[in-house]
Design a protein around this motif. Structure first.
Motif, PDB file in Angstrom:
ATOM      1  N   SER A  29      -3.186 -71.526 -51.671  1.00 13.27           N
ATOM      2  CA  SER A  29      -2.008 -72.139 -52.293  1.00 13.27           C
ATOM      3  C   SER A  29      -0.749 -71.614 -51.623  1.00 13.27           C
ATOM      4  CB  SER A  29      -1.963 -71.795 -53.782  1.00 13.27           C
ATOM      5  OG  SER A  29      -1.561 -70.439 -53.976  1.00 13.27           O
ATOM      6  N   PRO A  30       0.364 -72.342 -51.725  1.00 15.92           N
ATOM      7  CA  PRO A  30       1.627 -71.833 -51.170  1.00 15.92           C
ATOM      8  C   PRO A  30       2.008 -70.485 -51.779  1.00 15.92           C
ATOM      9  CG  PRO A  30       1.816 -74.155 -51.701  1.00 15.92           C
ATOM     10  CD  PRO A  30       0.506 -73.710 -52.276  1.00 15.92           C
ATOM     11  N   ARG A  31       1.823 -70.350 -53.093  1.00 15.62           N
ATOM     12  CA  ARG A  31       2.177 -69.102 -53.756  1.00 15.62           C
ATOM     13  C   ARG A  31       1.337 -67.940 -53.230  1.00 15.62           C
ATOM     14  NH1 ARG A  31       1.786 -69.039 -60.203  1.00 15.62           N
ATOM     15  NH2 ARG A  31      -0.456 -69.024 -59.734  1.00 15.62           N
ATOM     16  N   GLY A  32       0.048 -68.195 -53.026  1.00 20.88           N
ATOM     17  CA  GLY A  32      -0.817 -67.153 -52.495  1.00 20.88           C
ATOM     18  C   GLY A  32      -0.464 -66.778 -51.072  1.00 20.88           C
ATOM     19  N   ARG A  33      -0.110 -67.766 -50.279  1.00 25.93           N
ATOM     20  CA  ARG A  33       0.271 -67.494 -48.890  1.00 25.93           C
ATOM     21  C   ARG A  33       1.575 -66.699 -48.833  1.00 25.93           C
ATOM     22  NH1 ARG A  33      -1.539 -73.376 -48.604  1.00 25.93           N
ATOM     23  NH2 ARG A  33      -3.628 -73.228 -47.684  1.00 25.93           N
ATOM     24  N   ILE A  34       2.509 -67.060 -49.683  1.00 27.93           N
ATOM     25  CA  ILE A  34       3.776 -66.325 -49.734  1.00 27.93           C
ATOM     26  C   ILE A  34       3.540 -64.877 -50.158  1.00 27.93           C
ATOM     27  CG2 ILE A  34       5.959 -66.143 -50.999  1.00 27.93           C
ATOM     28  CD1 ILE A  34       6.018 -69.233 -51.020  1.00 27.93           C
ATOM     29  N   THR A  35       2.620 -64.663 -51.101  1.00 28.22           N
ATOM     30  CA  THR A  35       2.293 -63.301 -51.536  1.00 28.22           C
ATOM     31  C   THR A  35       1.742 -62.471 -50.386  1.00 28.22           C
ATOM     32  OG1 THR A  35       1.843 -64.021 -53.806  1.00 28.22           O
ATOM     33  CG2 THR A  35       0.871 -61.932 -53.108  1.00 28.22           C
ATOM     34  N   SER A  36       0.864 -63.079 -49.579  1.00 26.24           N
ATOM     35  CA  SER A  36       0.298 -62.337 -48.452  1.00 26.24           C
ATOM     36  C   SER A  36       1.373 -61.959 -47.438  1.00 26.24           C
ATOM     37  CB  SER A  36      -0.812 -63.151 -47.771  1.00 26.24           C
ATOM     38  OG  SER A  36      -0.296 -64.269 -47.073  1.00 26.24           O
ATOM     39  N   VAL A  37       2.341 -62.869 -47.223  1.00 27.09           N
ATOM     40  CA  VAL A  37       3.446 -62.559 -46.308  1.00 27.09           C
ATOM     41  C   VAL A  37       4.306 -61.444 -46.887  1.00 27.09           C
ATOM     42  CG1 VAL A  37       5.545 -63.462 -45.233  1.00 27.09           C
ATOM     43  CG2 VAL A  37       3.487 -64.875 -45.314  1.00 27.09           C
ATOM     44  N   ARG A  38       4.594 -61.532 -48.163  1.00 31.12           N
ATOM     45  CA  ARG A  38       5.439 -60.529 -48.818  1.00 31.12           C
ATOM     46  C   ARG A  38       4.795 -59.142 -48.769  1.00 31.12           C
ATOM     47  NH1 ARG A  38       7.220 -62.343 -54.542  1.00 31.12           N
ATOM     48  NH2 ARG A  38       8.926 -63.346 -53.399  1.00 31.12           N
ATOM     49  N   LEU A  39       3.456 -59.082 -48.920  1.00 26.02           N
ATOM     50  CA  LEU A  39       2.747 -57.802 -48.919  1.00 26.02           C
ATOM     51  C   LEU A  39       2.368 -57.344 -47.512  1.00 26.02           C
ATOM     52  CD1 LEU A  39       0.375 -58.337 -51.987  1.00 26.02           C
ATOM     53  CD2 LEU A  39       2.520 -57.049 -51.900  1.00 26.02           C
ATOM     54  N   GLY A  40       2.570 -58.236 -46.532  1.00 27.43           N
ATOM     55  CA  GLY A  40       2.237 -57.866 -45.157  1.00 27.43           C
ATOM     56  C   GLY A  40       0.755 -57.745 -44.904  1.00 27.43           C
ATOM     57  N   ILE A  41      -0.058 -58.534 -45.614  1.00 32.74           N
ATOM     58  CA  ILE A  41      -1.507 -58.473 -45.436  1.00 32.74           C
ATOM     59  C   ILE A  41      -2.002 -59.765 -44.791  1.00 32.74           C
ATOM     60  CG2 ILE A  41      -1.853 -56.896 -47.366  1.00 32.74           C
ATOM     61  CD1 ILE A  41      -2.654 -59.267 -49.086  1.00 32.74           C
ATOM     62  N   SER A  42      -3.116 -59.666 -44.076  1.00 36.12           N
ATOM     63  CA  SER A  42      -3.682 -60.859 -43.445  1.00 36.12           C
ATOM     64  C   SER A  42      -4.388 -61.696 -44.500  1.00 36.12           C
ATOM     65  CB  SER A  42      -4.671 -60.473 -42.343  1.00 36.12           C
ATOM     66  OG  SER A  42      -5.740 -59.725 -42.878  1.00 36.12           O
ATOM     67  N   SER A  43      -4.372 -63.009 -44.313  1.00 37.26           N
ATOM     68  CA  SER A  43      -5.010 -63.912 -45.267  1.00 37.26           C
ATOM     69  C   SER A  43      -5.459 -65.162 -44.542  1.00 37.26           C
ATOM     70  CB  SER A  43      -4.017 -64.296 -46.374  1.00 37.26           C
ATOM     71  OG  SER A  43      -4.513 -65.368 -47.153  1.00 37.26           O
ATOM     72  N   GLU A  44      -6.698 -65.584 -44.833  1.00 37.87           N
ATOM     73  CA  GLU A  44      -7.180 -66.830 -44.231  1.00 37.87           C
ATOM     74  C   GLU A  44      -6.358 -68.019 -44.709  1.00 37.87           C
ATOM     75  OE1 GLU A  44     -10.846 -68.650 -45.671  1.00 37.87           O
ATOM     76  OE2 GLU A  44     -11.019 -66.995 -47.106  1.00 37.87           O
ATOM     77  N   GLY A  45      -5.674 -67.861 -45.832  1.00 34.61           N
ATOM     78  CA  GLY A  45      -4.848 -68.933 -46.358  1.00 34.61           C
ATOM     79  C   GLY A  45      -3.736 -69.355 -45.424  1.00 34.61           C
TER      80      GLY A  45
END
Length: 339
Positions: A29-45
């Motif tokens: 989801s956009p919210r999940g992707r934004i969270t990964s960017v904010r936390l600086g973690i890699s995500s398949e999203g």
């Protein structure tokens, strides 16, 4: 303050996002992707985003999601190579013809989604008044549409040059900042002082966002229509970027002026499933999104679907519908047999 910091995690984006709709996963989801960017973690999203940017229309906080994804994505070698091929439609056509039968999942998928390619149409009159810019995929996958657009513009008394090439949207969506900027700069130099009509509506939207002065074909047609009518019943798909930039409004105005009967589908701007080249690289999610879109179209009861963007048209054709461009309605009406 980063682009991600404007997100308040309200969730309005969730049901607007096609990958969330089919996975029900926060990661996709956009919210999940934004969270990964904010936390600086890699995500398949990050990689499974279709870059339709429907979330931007749904977001009450005005998060510039497209810019955020552009900034964090890094283009893979395979995507970069295919994008380089697509920059030159003549090269794309030769690659397509020579790659038939190759034992590669990506190549097999391309031939599955694009059953036929033709050499791009080359045309230039002396002292052309208008540049017709089909875009890369339109040039080779829908040559008849390009020819119909050319005929319509010429019928209005203009001298035309066809400029086959790429606007860089695919590069931009995959995070290739250097090449996407370079392509826009090349077009800026080619277009300078010229009237440009863009045939692929998502390309029109991207070029306009990048500061290029272009007309979408629908806008040109609207300004040039005479007392013309077409006896036709269709449903309409609104391509994502064109919808975001308001270009689809002129498409619908042309349809209204032509007296065409429209049976609306559910959520006309819901992602078609193509996502540019997404349906090549992420077939599992793309197929599920295409299935959702197909159900929305089926409920309209129509086989003819107006689609002004070539990747969308390929996705719709893949699901058994008959896509047509405005140019096909204006100049190819004799070919439009609903059966």
């Amino acid at each position: 303050m980063g682009l991600e910091d404007a997100c308040v995690h309200c969730g309005f984006c969730l049901e607007a996002c096609p990958t969330y709709v089919v996975t029900r996963s926060e990661i996709h989801s956009p919210r999940g992707r934004i969270t990964s960017v904010r936390l600086g973690i890699s995500s398949e999203g990050i990689e499974t985003c279709m870059f339709c940017r429907r979330c931007e229309l749904a977001c009450p906080s005005g998060v510039e999601y497209g810019k955020l994804i552009h900034n964090v994505r890094e283009e893979s070698p395979v995507k970069k190579a295919l994008n380089v091929v697509m920059e030159r439609p003549q090269l794309a056509y030769r690659f397509f013809k020579s790659s038939e039968g190759l034992n590669s999942p990506v190549v097999r998928r391309i031939h599955e989604l694009i059953p036929r390619m033709e050499a791009p149409l080359e045309y230039r009159e002396e002292s052309p008044e208008i540049i017709l810019f089909p875009g890369c995929l339109m040039s080779v996958a829908f040559r008849r549409t390009v020819n119909n657009a050319l005929l319509f513009i010429k019928s209005r008394g203009y001298r035309v040059e066809i400029l086959n090439g790429c606007c860089g949207l695919s590069h931009y969506s995959e995070g290739d900042k250097v090449r996407s900027n370079a392509l826009i700069q090349q077009l800026r130099e080619r277009f300078k002082g010229r009237r440009v009509v863009s045939l692929s509506s998502n390309c029109s939207a991207h070029m306009r966002e990048m500061g290029l002065n272009v007309e979408d074909f629908s806008e040109f047609a609207l300004s040039e229509l005479r007392d013309e009518k077409r006896k036709l019943t269709i449903t309409i798909h609104d391509p994502c970027h064109a919808n975001l930039m308001g270009i689809t409004k002129s498409t619908r105005k042309v349809v209204e002026r032509l007296g065409i009967n429209v049976v609306e589908m559910d959520e006309p701007s819901f992602e078609c499933g193509a996502g540019g080249g997404y349906f090549i690289y992420h077939p599992e999610i793309a197929d599920r999104v295409m299935d959702v879109k197909a159900e929305k179209v089926k409920r309209s009861g129509q086989k003819l679907v107006l689609s002004t963007n070539p990747a969308c048209s390929l996705a719709l054709a893949f699901k058994g519908f008959r896509p047509l461009h405005l140019a096909d309605i204006l100049e190819g009406i004799e070919d439009l047999n609903p059966s």
